[in-house]
Scaffold this motif. Structure first.
Motif, PDB file in Angstrom:
ATOM      1  N   PRO A  44      22.398  -1.602  27.318  1.00  0.00           N
ATOM      2  CA  PRO A  44      23.372  -0.557  27.620  1.00  0.00           C
ATOM      3  C   PRO A  44      23.231   0.674  26.722  1.00  0.00           C
ATOM      4  O   PRO A  44      23.610   1.775  27.114  1.00  0.00           O
TER       5      PRO A  44
ATOM      6  N   ARG B 279      20.675   2.286  26.217  1.00  0.00           N
ATOM      7  CA  ARG B 279      19.727   3.216  26.844  1.00  0.00           C
ATOM      8  C   ARG B 279      20.405   4.190  27.796  1.00  0.00           C
ATOM      9  O   ARG B 279      19.801   5.162  28.217  1.00  0.00           O
ATOM     10  N   CYS B 280      21.643   3.922  28.174  1.00  0.00           N
ATOM     11  CA  CYS B 280      22.354   4.818  29.090  1.00  0.00           C
ATOM     12  C   CYS B 280      22.788   6.069  28.333  1.00  0.00           C
ATOM     13  O   CYS B 280      23.479   6.003  27.319  1.00  0.00           O
ATOM     14  N   GLU B 281      22.360   7.196  28.839  1.00  0.00           N
ATOM     15  CA  GLU B 281      22.760   8.480  28.275  1.00  0.00           C
ATOM     16  C   GLU B 281      24.184   8.785  28.719  1.00  0.00           C
ATOM     17  O   GLU B 281      24.657   8.239  29.717  1.00  0.00           O
TER      18      GLU B 281
ATOM     19  N   GLN C  45      24.679   9.516  32.318  1.00  0.00           N
ATOM     20  CA  GLN C  45      24.241   8.481  33.251  1.00  0.00           C
ATOM     21  C   GLN C  45      25.355   7.470  33.489  1.00  0.00           C
ATOM     22  O   GLN C  45      26.216   7.268  32.641  1.00  0.00           O
TER      23      GLN C  45
ATOM     24  N   CYS D 194      24.195   4.210  34.861  1.00  0.00           N
ATOM     25  CA  CYS D 194      23.406   3.052  34.429  1.00  0.00           C
ATOM     26  C   CYS D 194      21.929   3.391  34.535  1.00  0.00           C
ATOM     27  O   CYS D 194      21.445   3.738  35.619  1.00  0.00           O
ATOM     28  N   TYR D 195      21.220   3.290  33.428  1.00  0.00           N
ATOM     29  CA  TYR D 195      19.806   3.656  33.405  1.00  0.00           C
ATOM     30  C   TYR D 195      18.965   2.831  34.377  1.00  0.00           C
ATOM     31  O   TYR D 195      17.920   3.285  34.834  1.00  0.00           O
TER      32      TYR D 195
ATOM     33  N   GLU E  49      19.375   4.855  37.680  1.00  0.00           N
ATOM     34  CA  GLU E  49      19.148   6.298  37.665  1.00  0.00           C
ATOM     35  C   GLU E  49      17.664   6.587  37.838  1.00  0.00           C
ATOM     36  O   GLU E  49      16.802   5.878  37.326  1.00  0.00           O
TER      37      GLU E  49
ATOM     38  N   ASP F  58      14.444   8.433  36.937  1.00  0.00           N
ATOM     39  CA  ASP F  58      13.909   9.093  35.747  1.00  0.00           C
ATOM     40  C   ASP F  58      13.302  10.458  36.057  1.00  0.00           C
ATOM     41  O   ASP F  58      13.008  11.219  35.145  1.00  0.00           O
TER      42      ASP F  58
END
Length: 142
Positions: free
Chosen positions: A117, A119-121, A124, A126-127, A130, A132
């Motif tokens: 989690p 890694r989610c910006e 965002q 959920c990475y 999303e 890229d």
């Protein structure tokens, strides 16, 4: 036979049988003096055909046309063969699409670990879902 017996013999509901009659898949049955529908063996044959055709992915419109050809021109085998070829092509296209989707889904899962989690910006949800591409566009100045 009456509609309830036809339903029992074919596995279709009375409602479905009436619907198929309205759509022209079944010819209008004769009626008793009391107004009850009376079906013959042809109705059983046609409904079994409808079930088989539906199981193979034919639409009601396609099934209706096959029955129309049968009723007016004789055995519709050439017509059905063309329908089958068309359906095979559509299934092959769909398989290609599903394989690509499966591969895309697999590519989004972290290999051998749990999702991170962190890694989610902030922008965002959920990475894992999303795309890229948008973040690469931002880096390249597009």
């Amino acid at each position: 036979m009456r509609i309830g017996e036809l339903a029992a013999r074919t596995g279709f509901s009375v409602r479905n049988i009436r619907f198929y009659e309205q759509r022209g898949l079944l010819p209008a049955p004769r009626r008793t003096g009391g107004g009850y529908r009376v079906y013959d063996q042809d109705a059983v044959t046609r409904l079994r055909f409808v079930r088989s055709a539906q199981a193979l992915g034919l639409s009601l419109a396609e099934i209706t046309e096959v029955l129309r050809v049968r009723d007016h021109q004789g055995p519709p085998c050439s017509y059905v063969a063309e329908l089958i070829r068309t359906h095979i092509s559509a299934v092959e296209t769909r398989i290609t699409q599903l394989v690509a989707l499966r591969d895309e889904l697999r590519a989004r899962l972290p290999l051998g670990t749990e999702p991170d989690p962190a890694r989610c910006e902030p922008e965002q949800v959920c990475y894992l879902l999303e795309d890229d591409v948008s973040s690469r566009d931002d880096v390249s100045g597009h």
